[in-house]
Design a protein around this motif. Structure first.
Motif, short mmCIF file in Angstrom:
data_model
loop_
_atom_site.label_atom_id
_atom_site.label_comp_id
_atom_site.label_asym_id
_atom_site.label_seq_id
_atom_site.Cartn_x
_atom_site.Cartn_y
_atom_site.Cartn_z
N SER A 28 91.33 -9.30 -9.04
CA SER A 28 90.42 -10.43 -9.25
C SER A 28 91.16 -11.69 -9.72
O SER A 28 90.56 -12.77 -9.80
N ASP A 31 93.81 -16.21 -6.50
CA ASP A 31 93.00 -17.42 -6.39
C ASP A 31 93.29 -18.25 -5.15
O ASP A 31 92.77 -19.36 -4.98
N TYR A 32 94.12 -17.72 -4.28
CA TYR A 32 94.46 -18.45 -3.06
C TYR A 32 94.69 -17.43 -1.96
O TYR A 32 95.43 -16.45 -2.15
N SER A 51 90.91 -21.64 -1.17
CA SER A 51 91.05 -21.49 -2.61
C SER A 51 89.84 -20.74 -3.15
O SER A 51 88.76 -20.77 -2.55
N SER A 52 90.01 -20.09 -4.28
CA SER A 52 88.92 -19.27 -4.83
C SER A 52 87.74 -20.10 -5.33
O SER A 52 86.69 -19.54 -5.64
N ILE A 53 87.90 -21.41 -5.41
CA ILE A 53 86.77 -22.24 -5.83
C ILE A 53 85.81 -22.52 -4.67
O ILE A 53 84.75 -23.10 -4.85
N LYS A 68 83.82 -13.64 -3.35
CA LYS A 68 84.58 -13.22 -4.54
C LYS A 68 83.97 -12.00 -5.20
O LYS A 68 84.69 -11.14 -5.72
N GLY A 94 98.55 -15.94 -6.51
CA GLY A 94 98.02 -16.72 -7.61
C GLY A 94 97.85 -15.99 -8.91
O GLY A 94 97.31 -16.53 -9.87
N THR A 95 98.31 -14.74 -8.98
CA THR A 95 98.12 -14.03 -10.24
C THR A 95 99.17 -14.48 -11.25
O THR A 95 100.36 -14.39 -11.00
N SER B 99 101.63 -24.19 -5.67
CA SER B 99 100.27 -23.68 -5.72
C SER B 99 99.43 -24.31 -4.62
O SER B 99 99.53 -25.50 -4.36
N ASN B 100 98.65 -23.47 -3.96
CA ASN B 100 97.70 -23.93 -2.94
C ASN B 100 98.32 -24.76 -1.84
O ASN B 100 97.69 -25.66 -1.29
#
Lengths: 113, 114
Positions: A28, A31-32, A51-53, A68, A94-95, B99-100
């Motif tokens: 979890s 995030d990417y 992206s996780s957003i 998610k 992303g962790t 990142s990203n």
């Protein structure tokens, strides 16, 4: 390391129809997420990321969906073309400030003319 | 479109010999990576490199492995004393940011250890 799984090793789709490739993850903290396409004797080619957003990202014929709560992402290709025939890898990162990618095992897509 | 280039495309080496795999990342990229894919297995992360030092490495990346950016353009992976199990496709990747930003991959070097 089973953090990213692609449970379908192969998929065949008729030209013009939708291809749906699936990917599940367990961590979890990712995030990417990305999808790559790979032809034989070539390196992975970046297709699309999310992206996780977000829960959806679209680029032309390619759309990635992120769920998610289910820890699931999918790649939709509409309409599918014979040139889309390749192995598709999902990847996650992303962790804890790490930028390494964890890859799935890949799904071989065959688009039939 | 700029791309990551890797040489050679195929390297055959005797077990115990040293091998150097070369990569030219995309010119404005700051982060560099090596991955490998053993036949029939997943693509696995080996190492990431930023600002002339290793930022992260996996458990695969033991003392037999090293990376270097000897000049402003090349990024190399050295395996000091190759083993049969080092046979794999080795992919170099680079990204603008950490990142990203997607990593862009080269076409790989197939390493065959005899």
């Amino acid at each position: 390391d089973q953090q990213v799984k692609q449970n379908s090793p192969s998929l065949s789709v008729q030209e013009g129809r939708i291809s749906i490739l699936n990917c599940d993850y367990t961590n979890s903290m990712f995030d990417y997420f990305l999808w790559y396409k790979k032809y034989p004797a070539e390196g992975p080619t970046f297709l699309i990321s999310i992206s996780s957003i977000k829960d959806k990202n679209e680029d032309g014929r390619f759309t990635v969906f992120l769920n998610k709560s289910a820890k699931h992402l999918s790649l939709h290709i509409v309409p599918s073309q014979p040139g889309d025939s390749a192995v598709y890898f999902c990847a996650a990162s992303g962790t804890s400030g790490t930028y390494k990618y964890i890859f799935g095992t890949g799904t071989r897509l065959k688009v039939l003319a | 479109e700029p791309e990551v280039t890797q040489t050679p495309s195929h390297q055959v080496t005797q077990m115990g010999q040293e091998v150097i795999l070369r990569c030219v990342p995309i010119s404005n990229h700051l982060y560099f990576y090596w991955y490998r894919q053993i036949l029939g297995q997943k693509v696995e992360f080996l190492v990431s490199f930023y600002n002339n030092e290793i930022s992260e490495k996996s458990e695969i990346f033991d003392d037999q492995f090293s990376v270097e950016r000897p000049d402003g353009s090349n990024f190399t992976l050295k395996i000091r004393s190759t083993k049969l199990e080092d046979s794999a496709m080795y992919f170099c990747a680079s990204s603008e940011d950490s990142s990203n930003q997607p990593q862009h991959f080269g076409d790989g070097t197939r390493l065959s250890i005899l």
